[in-house]
Design a protein around this motif. Structure first.
Motif, PDB file in Angstrom:
ATOM      1  N   VAL A  36      -2.017  -5.491   8.692  1.00  0.00           N
ATOM      2  CA  VAL A  36      -1.790  -4.325   8.285  1.00  0.00           C
ATOM      3  C   VAL A  36      -0.925  -3.816   8.882  1.00  0.00           C
ATOM      4  O   VAL A  36      -0.808  -3.463   9.993  1.00  0.00           O
ATOM      5  CB  VAL A  36      -3.160  -3.554   8.154  1.00  0.00           C
TER       6      VAL A  36
ATOM      7  N   GLY B  87       2.877   4.410   2.283  1.00  0.00           N
ATOM      8  CA  GLY B  87       2.359   5.674   1.904  1.00  0.00           C
ATOM      9  C   GLY B  87       1.048   5.718   1.605  1.00  0.00           C
ATOM     10  O   GLY B  87       0.360   4.609   1.248  1.00  0.00           O
ATOM     11  N   LEU B  88       0.379   7.038   1.311  1.00  0.00           N
ATOM     12  CA  LEU B  88      -1.104   7.039   1.213  1.00  0.00           C
ATOM     13  C   LEU B  88      -1.276   8.402   0.222  1.00  0.00           C
ATOM     14  O   LEU B  88      -1.975   9.141   0.679  1.00  0.00           O
ATOM     15  CB  LEU B  88      -1.958   7.026   2.403  1.00  0.00           C
TER      16      LEU B  88
ATOM     17  N   GLN C 238      -3.722   6.387   8.039  1.00  0.00           N
ATOM     18  CA  GLN C 238      -2.842   7.407   8.159  1.00  0.00           C
ATOM     19  C   GLN C 238      -1.961   7.165   9.648  1.00  0.00           C
ATOM     20  O   GLN C 238      -0.676   7.157   9.852  1.00  0.00           O
ATOM     21  CB  GLN C 238      -3.535   8.657   8.259  1.00  0.00           C
TER      22      GLN C 238
ATOM     23  N   ILE D  92      -1.992   4.289  10.804  1.00  0.00           N
ATOM     24  CA  ILE D  92      -0.883   2.965  10.776  1.00  0.00           C
ATOM     25  C   ILE D  92       0.615   3.190  10.133  1.00  0.00           C
ATOM     26  O   ILE D  92       1.375   2.935  10.384  1.00  0.00           O
ATOM     27  CB  ILE D  92      -1.746   1.834  10.029  1.00  0.00           C
ATOM     28  N   LEU D  93       0.215   4.390   9.292  1.00  0.00           N
ATOM     29  CA  LEU D  93       1.237   4.663   8.500  1.00  0.00           C
ATOM     30  C   LEU D  93       2.353   5.384   9.186  1.00  0.00           C
ATOM     31  O   LEU D  93       3.578   5.049   9.527  1.00  0.00           O
ATOM     32  CB  LEU D  93       0.942   5.432   7.197  1.00  0.00           C
TER      33      LEU D  93
ATOM     34  N   LEU E 190     -13.510  -2.343   7.593  1.00  0.00           N
ATOM     35  CA  LEU E 190     -12.279  -2.510   7.472  1.00  0.00           C
ATOM     36  C   LEU E 190     -11.651  -3.460   8.523  1.00  0.00           C
ATOM     37  O   LEU E 190     -11.006  -4.625   8.454  1.00  0.00           O
ATOM     38  CB  LEU E 190     -11.323  -1.212   7.352  1.00  0.00           C
TER      39      LEU E 190
ATOM     40  N   TRP F 272      -7.381   0.922  -2.579  1.00  0.00           N
ATOM     41  CA  TRP F 272      -7.427   0.176  -1.359  1.00  0.00           C
ATOM     42  C   TRP F 272      -8.949  -0.071  -1.118  1.00  0.00           C
ATOM     43  O   TRP F 272      -9.101  -1.602  -0.787  1.00  0.00           O
ATOM     44  CB  TRP F 272      -7.033   1.260  -0.355  1.00  0.00           C
TER      45      TRP F 272
ATOM     46  N   GLU G 282       0.853  -1.067  -0.071  1.00  0.00           N
ATOM     47  CA  GLU G 282      -0.024   0.061  -0.028  1.00  0.00           C
ATOM     48  C   GLU G 282       0.773   1.179   0.071  1.00  0.00           C
ATOM     49  O   GLU G 282       1.539   1.393   1.086  1.00  0.00           O
ATOM     50  CB  GLU G 282      -1.089  -0.159   1.180  1.00  0.00           C
TER      51      GLU G 282
ATOM     52  N   VAL H 275       2.353  -0.983   4.636  1.00  0.00           N
ATOM     53  CA  VAL H 275       1.801   0.346   4.258  1.00  0.00           C
ATOM     54  C   VAL H 275       2.715   1.452   4.210  1.00  0.00           C
ATOM     55  O   VAL H 275       3.393   1.484   5.467  1.00  0.00           O
ATOM     56  CB  VAL H 275       0.473   0.676   5.177  1.00  0.00           C
TER      57      VAL H 275
ATOM     58  N   VAL I 110      -1.674  -3.939  12.748  1.00  0.00           N
ATOM     59  CA  VAL I 110      -2.924  -4.244  13.053  1.00  0.00           C
ATOM     60  C   VAL I 110      -3.355  -5.812  12.562  1.00  0.00           C
ATOM     61  O   VAL I 110      -2.985  -5.932  11.259  1.00  0.00           O
ATOM     62  CB  VAL I 110      -3.903  -3.351  12.541  1.00  0.00           C
TER      63      VAL I 110
ATOM     64  N   VAL J 249     -11.747   5.791   7.377  1.00  0.00           N
ATOM     65  CA  VAL J 249     -10.766   4.821   6.897  1.00  0.00           C
ATOM     66  C   VAL J 249      -9.306   5.723   6.670  1.00  0.00           C
ATOM     67  O   VAL J 249      -8.229   5.145   7.027  1.00  0.00           O
ATOM     68  CB  VAL J 249     -11.084   3.937   5.750  1.00  0.00           C
TER      69      VAL J 249
ATOM     70  N   HIS K 167      -4.290  10.581  -0.220  1.00  0.00           N
ATOM     71  CA  HIS K 167      -4.914  11.506   0.900  1.00  0.00           C
ATOM     72  C   HIS K 167      -3.901  12.613   1.445  1.00  0.00           C
ATOM     73  O   HIS K 167      -4.453  13.277   2.193  1.00  0.00           O
ATOM     74  CB  HIS K 167      -5.248  10.534   2.188  1.00  0.00           C
TER      75      HIS K 167
END
Lengths: 346, 346
Positions: free
Chosen positions: A278, A247-248, B269, B271-272, A267, A230, A223, A245, B278, B264, A251
């Motif tokens: 995760v 990067g995102l 975010q 989590i990152l 989720l 996602w 991710e 994870v 998790v 979500v 967002h």
């Protein structure tokens, strides 16, 4: 031949962005070239690496690293040439991996830089395939994703320096690689790189395309994007799937949470019923134990032609802000670099 | 002395619930007592365990186990007495851990049941502290949560059979245990059990109470609840915190996703940026490697008085549905058992 510079152009953070950053958030100024103290070197930037994490540094919000102060030079990894050295370890003309940020010249303690061997790999790879992005892919995929032969690995932003490496390392490890990117040109490139399937997330049939591409489900989803990718991946994850994870980007410019319903319970329910892992990470965590192995393995894979990389080079420091905005919109194609000054190896 | 029974009362799933289950979703009927075939035993239920996972089995939605069919006997773990044996391994009067479901009598292959030693521990613990709930706590906390001495472990539903064990094992391992429960009576019991702090999630100041209770943040959050507790915990998690997810009882009766905004992105975010882990799990995953160690360690801790457990015993199979509804509302206090017939050890 190295001449003594007098002016240092640099890009400062002028203000913190609300949402998408704009030119007003940056200011270009000319300062004096600093002088190295004992144990330090004066460096000239050859390549500045532009990376999605920099969006986070522009905001004051708490994250894994401190934000850039307003009025300070923007942070960033650089490949630079030694102009003047007050350390016995380096001499003028040496090329180094450094962290000068968005500027033409800078001073760093010699022990904070790493000398590069241009004979071993093109020096620009020190901030790409053989640098932080490549290591992010290598460590996240192998330490958290742990793909097994025959398993299916999915990655988005797959033509980027992290995603392209994830897919190619997955192939080296005997897994199936499914890459997701934006637009037909990038999709075609993924096929060249050897991904088993390449999907366009802008396609109106993306969800169905993804479903068809993973007949045995997804075992590892790397991710680095978030958003609708996602959402489409989650129902396809297998029991015991792993989701590193790192990067995102979808967002990073958001100013508020998206409209409901709130899908956190959904989720968490998926995490529970499918025994998912995760796991967020920053590559630093793995440097001590795995960086050396990464350098050896990946440079060998590049030499053997098992791993390829693509660079998207923009010329001139003054173009860094625009190039960065394009990066956040997914407009770059390959590892985004700003060539700030001449590359003495080319 | 064991007499030959003729009637078998049992509770069937009459229909699938929409949201909160009601009495209409169950039907009590009387059937003939089945006859054991070769290698099988006829068993009489002493204790039926009621557990939150049973809500999932009432729905047709895909999960980690197949749903109970409409018209079939509700599933469930049981402590039972052998009435008739057609296996050389068991004889009448033996007490066994079995999976008869919500009924007075049932037949199982002898190799599917496990003989209990009443001298070692009260037989009811085979479905509680020394059974599936205890093992869920033990495996999830130690294999995924991995609490280190001095770290802070938080668990909700902390007077339940899983939560109470999580907190007590955390203490055995030298961690700080913060328990969350509903109402002052349960909070007082957590203090008796030795939790460092006990919080009432119904308190209007719950968020602030939690913040004050974890001055060094949270290193392990054992998730068995979801809902507003998870929302309050998330901002308090430390970098590298671990979140084993074994249940989400707050959501089991939900018929639709809660109102927005969609959080979500905010969860991902966190989590990152905090490098969180998790991890959903079902205890089965760990049985092969860790069940024996669990039995030995936890029974020793119980004998040594380092771990205590509380049971909430409801008498009569006909009261199982009401007791189950109360469980989903958090009304039980301790491990919920239905005593279906006489306990020969008491």
């Amino acid at each position: 031949m190295v001449t003594t510079p007098t002016e240092n152009n640099r890009v400062l953070l002028a203000s913190r962005p609300e949402g998408e950053p704009t030119a007003e958030n940056f200011r270009i100024e000319t300062a004096a070239v600093p002088e190295p103290a004992d144990g330090e070197v004066l460096l000239r930037t050859v390549y500045l690496s532009l990376d999605p994490y920099m969006r986070g540094r522009m905001s004051a919000a708490k994250s894994y690293a401190a934000p850039v102060e307003v009025g300070a030079v923007m942070e960033g990894g650089t490949v630079a040439e030694v102009v003047e050295s007050r350390s016995p370890d380096l001499e003028p003309g040496d090329l180094v991996l450094s962290h000068l940020g968005w500027q033409e010249y800078g001073v760093q303690p010699a022990r904070h830089v790493r000398r590069l061997d241009p004979a071993r790999a093109p020096i620009s790879t020190a901030v790409g395939a053989l640098g932080m992005p490549g290591f992010t892919a290598y460590a996240g995929l192998l330490q958290i994703g742990r793909p097994q032969p025959g398993e299916t690995v999915v990655v988005a932003a797959a033509t980027g320096p992290v995603g392209s490496m994830v897919g190619q390392i997955a192939k080296v490890k005997g897994a199936r690689a499914v890459g997701i990117a934006g637009g037909p040109q990038k999709v075609a490139f993924l096929q060249e790189l050897g991904f088993d399937v390449a999907l366009d997330h802008r396609s109106p049939t993306f969800r169905e395309d993804l479903k068809a591409a993973v007949p045995d489900g997804i075992d590892v989803y790397f991710e680095n994007v978030g958003g609708h990718v996602w959402d489409a991946v989650l129902p396809r994850l297998n029991t015991y799937a792993r989701v590193p994870v790192c990067g995102l980007i979808a967002h990073y410019n958001a100013t508020e949470a998206p409209e409901g319903p709130n899908r956190v319970p959904q989720l968490m329910q998926a995490i529970l019923t499918k025994s998912l892992t995760v796991r967020g990470f920053i590559q630093n965590e793995f440097v001590k134990e795995h960086y050396r192995g990464f350098q050896e393995e990946v440079s060998a894979w590049i030499r053997e032609g098992r791993v390829a990389y693509k660079e998207d080079v923009v010329k001139g420091l003054e173009n860094a802000p625009e190039a960065f905005f394009g990066l956040l919109r997914g407009e770059n194609f390959g590892k985004l670099l700003v060539q700030v000054g001449p590359d003495p190896t080319r």
